[in-house]
Design a protein around this motif. Structure first.
Motif, PDB file in Angstrom:
ATOM      1  N   ALA A  28       0.864  -1.209   0.204  1.00  0.00           N
ATOM      2  CA  ALA A  28      -0.009  -0.013   0.074  1.00  0.00           C
ATOM      3  C   ALA A  28       0.865   1.165   0.133  1.00  0.00           C
ATOM      4  CB  ALA A  28      -1.047   0.109   1.140  1.00  0.00           C
ATOM      5  N   ARG A  29       0.216   2.112  -0.739  1.00  0.00           N
ATOM      6  CA  ARG A  29       1.300   3.584  -0.674  1.00  0.00           C
ATOM      7  C   ARG A  29       1.258   4.086   0.786  1.00  0.00           C
ATOM      8  NH1 ARG A  29       1.983   7.522  -4.726  1.00  0.00           N
ATOM      9  NH2 ARG A  29       2.590   9.626  -3.934  1.00  0.00           N
ATOM     10  N   GLY A  30       2.645   4.425   1.211  1.00  0.00           N
ATOM     11  CA  GLY A  30       2.781   4.883   2.653  1.00  0.00           C
ATOM     12  C   GLY A  30       2.686   4.154   3.752  1.00  0.00           C
ATOM     13  N   ALA A  31       2.864   2.666   3.205  1.00  0.00           N
ATOM     14  CA  ALA A  31       2.584   1.562   4.141  1.00  0.00           C
ATOM     15  C   ALA A  31       3.954   1.569   5.198  1.00  0.00           C
ATOM     16  CB  ALA A  31       2.595   0.325   3.490  1.00  0.00           C
ATOM     17  N   ASP A  32       3.787   1.020   6.225  1.00  0.00           N
ATOM     18  CA  ASP A  32       5.110   0.801   7.239  1.00  0.00           C
ATOM     19  C   ASP A  32       5.258  -0.660   7.363  1.00  0.00           C
ATOM     20  OD1 ASP A  32       6.960   0.979   9.109  1.00  0.00           O
ATOM     21  OD2 ASP A  32       5.892   2.188  10.561  1.00  0.00           O
ATOM     22  N   LEU A  33       5.961  -1.248   6.694  1.00  0.00           N
ATOM     23  CA  LEU A  33       6.248  -2.827   6.543  1.00  0.00           C
ATOM     24  C   LEU A  33       7.343  -3.267   7.205  1.00  0.00           C
ATOM     25  CD1 LEU A  33       5.176  -3.254   2.891  1.00  0.00           C
ATOM     26  CD2 LEU A  33       3.647  -3.328   4.873  1.00  0.00           C
ATOM     27  N   LEU A  34       7.040  -4.286   8.229  1.00  0.00           N
ATOM     28  CA  LEU A  34       8.415  -4.549   9.068  1.00  0.00           C
ATOM     29  C   LEU A  34       8.445  -6.209   9.106  1.00  0.00           C
ATOM     30  CD1 LEU A  34      10.947  -4.329  10.737  1.00  0.00           C
ATOM     31  CD2 LEU A  34       9.360  -4.201  12.876  1.00  0.00           C
ATOM     32  N   GLY A  35       9.310  -6.809   8.458  1.00  0.00           N
ATOM     33  CA  GLY A  35       9.600  -8.460   8.679  1.00  0.00           C
ATOM     34  C   GLY A  35       8.561  -9.052   7.826  1.00  0.00           C
ATOM     35  N   GLU A  52      11.173  -2.547   6.101  1.00  0.00           N
ATOM     36  CA  GLU A  52      12.451  -2.988   6.779  1.00  0.00           C
ATOM     37  C   GLU A  52      12.564  -4.293   6.976  1.00  0.00           C
ATOM     38  OE1 GLU A  52      14.833  -1.991  11.031  1.00  0.00           O
ATOM     39  OE2 GLU A  52      13.193  -0.520  10.164  1.00  0.00           O
ATOM     40  N   GLN A  53      13.536  -5.154   6.761  1.00  0.00           N
ATOM     41  CA  GLN A  53      13.726  -6.611   6.834  1.00  0.00           C
ATOM     42  C   GLN A  53      12.534  -7.315   6.024  1.00  0.00           C
ATOM     43  OE1 GLN A  53      13.889  -7.206  11.194  1.00  0.00           O
ATOM     44  NE2 GLN A  53      16.044  -7.453  10.968  1.00  0.00           N
ATOM     45  N   CYS A  54      12.359  -6.912   4.818  1.00  0.00           N
ATOM     46  CA  CYS A  54      11.737  -7.587   3.846  1.00  0.00           C
ATOM     47  C   CYS A  54      12.174  -8.612   2.714  1.00  0.00           C
ATOM     48  CB  CYS A  54      10.698  -6.521   3.402  1.00  0.00           C
ATOM     49  SG  CYS A  54       9.496  -5.443   4.497  1.00  0.00           S
ATOM     50  N   ALA A  55      11.251  -9.339   2.135  1.00  0.00           N
ATOM     51  CA  ALA A  55      11.619  -9.971   0.913  1.00  0.00           C
ATOM     52  C   ALA A  55      10.526  -9.656   0.114  1.00  0.00           C
ATOM     53  CB  ALA A  55      11.647 -11.421   1.395  1.00  0.00           C
ATOM     54  N   ILE A  56      10.957  -9.593  -1.371  1.00  0.00           N
ATOM     55  CA  ILE A  56      10.063  -9.065  -2.172  1.00  0.00           C
ATOM     56  C   ILE A  56      10.166 -10.095  -3.373  1.00  0.00           C
ATOM     57  CG2 ILE A  56       9.408  -7.456  -4.108  1.00  0.00           C
ATOM     58  CD1 ILE A  56      10.509  -5.166  -2.255  1.00  0.00           C
ATOM     59  N   ALA A  68      10.762   5.921  -1.073  1.00  0.00           N
ATOM     60  CA  ALA A  68      10.456   4.996  -0.065  1.00  0.00           C
ATOM     61  C   ALA A  68      11.956   4.837   0.759  1.00  0.00           C
ATOM     62  CB  ALA A  68      10.030   3.640  -0.600  1.00  0.00           C
ATOM     63  N   THR A  69      11.593   4.311   1.787  1.00  0.00           N
ATOM     64  CA  THR A  69      12.820   3.927   2.693  1.00  0.00           C
ATOM     65  C   THR A  69      12.936   2.416   2.598  1.00  0.00           C
ATOM     66  OG1 THR A  69      12.891   5.855   3.993  1.00  0.00           O
ATOM     67  CG2 THR A  69      13.966   4.032   4.781  1.00  0.00           C
ATOM     68  N   LEU A  70      14.118   1.960   2.046  1.00  0.00           N
ATOM     69  CA  LEU A  70      14.357   0.339   2.255  1.00  0.00           C
ATOM     70  C   LEU A  70      15.534  -0.176   2.990  1.00  0.00           C
ATOM     71  CD1 LEU A  70      13.192   1.408  -0.839  1.00  0.00           C
ATOM     72  CD2 LEU A  70      13.184  -1.006  -1.212  1.00  0.00           C
ATOM     73  N   ILE A  71      15.333  -0.962   4.263  1.00  0.00           N
ATOM     74  CA  ILE A  71      16.446  -1.070   4.784  1.00  0.00           C
ATOM     75  C   ILE A  71      16.334  -2.763   5.013  1.00  0.00           C
ATOM     76  CG2 ILE A  71      17.514  -0.981   7.329  1.00  0.00           C
ATOM     77  CD1 ILE A  71      16.268   1.789   7.634  1.00  0.00           C
ATOM     78  N   ASP A  72      17.340  -3.527   4.950  1.00  0.00           N
ATOM     79  CA  ASP A  72      17.568  -4.782   4.797  1.00  0.00           C
ATOM     80  C   ASP A  72      16.365  -5.562   4.098  1.00  0.00           C
ATOM     81  OD1 ASP A  72      19.673  -5.381   6.603  1.00  0.00           O
ATOM     82  OD2 ASP A  72      18.523  -4.336   8.250  1.00  0.00           O
TER      83      ASP A  72
END
Length: 216
Positions: A28-35, A52-56, A68-72
């Motif tokens: 989703a636009r503007g989502a906050d996704l972790l793990g 953060e800590q995501c697999a795509i 967007a911000t992408l970490i790990d």
């Protein structure tokens, strides 16, 4: 003899730190996704999201990660016609395998990025600020780097038909593993490291840039 301070420094790239289990989630636009694990298709809007800590994984027409911000984050075997990461913040991201029509990283701020075994029609790094970037075993039809600021970047076993480095600011940028069909502006390669064979290939362009006529 080169001074120690002049020695080429390799990129410091570490694998993304992922948890042992990832739960499925919807984008989703503007989502906050972790793990989480994302399986993307169609047209996906993740602009201005935090991952953060995501697999795509993806078989998609377009994925928008603008701002967007992408970490790990790891992207494996994705097929995406247009992957837009303009003005994104990227830290410890790995794209492994797959096929991308366009990968737009223009204006992005990059700290540890690995592209490995990816086929890319158009890679845009225009205006990006990238530190610690590894590009290995990739096929890139067109590589644009105008006005980019790159530090500790290395290409290995990578082929590109055309490279545009105009306005590039390079520090510890190793191009020896980049088999380029053409560089559009040899003058902008200042600060990069090339092999002797690459310099021989560029000799006519370099000579012309300083007003030397070469006639056999």
């Amino acid at each position: 003899m080169a001074r120690a301070s002049d020695a080429l420094v390799a990129p410091r790239v570490s694998p993304p730190d992922l948890p042992p289990r990832l739960d499925a989630a919807d984008p989703a636009r503007g989502a906050d996704l972790l793990g989480v694990a994302l399986d993307l298709d169609g047209d996906v809007d993740l602009a201005h999201s935090s991952l953060e800590q995501c697999a795509i994984s993806a078989d998609a027409d377009s994925v928008d990660l603008t701002g967007a911000t992408l970490i790990d984050v790891v992207v494996v075997g994705a097929r995406i016609a247009s992957l837009r990461m303009r003005d994104a913040n990227v830290r410890r991201v790995r794209i492994d395998g797959g096929r991308l029509g366009t990968l737009d990283l223009s204006g992005a701020r990059i700290d540890e990025l690995e592209l490995r075994g990816v086929r890319i029609d158009y890679l845009n790094l225009g205006g990006a600020k990238g530190t610690d970037v590894e590009i290995a075993e990739c096929g890139i039809r067109t590589l644009d780097m105008p006005q980019a600021e790159l530090t500790r970047v290395r290409f290995s076993e990578t082929r590109s038909d055309e490279v545009d480095p105009r306005g590039l600011r390079a520090t510890h940028v190793d191009l020896r593993g980049l088999d380029a069909g053409a560089f559009l502006d040899a003058d902008s390669l200042r600060g990069t490291t090339l092999s002797s064979f690459q310099v021989q290939q560029l000799a006519p362009v370099l000579a012309a840039s300083i007003g030397i006529r070469v006639i056999d």
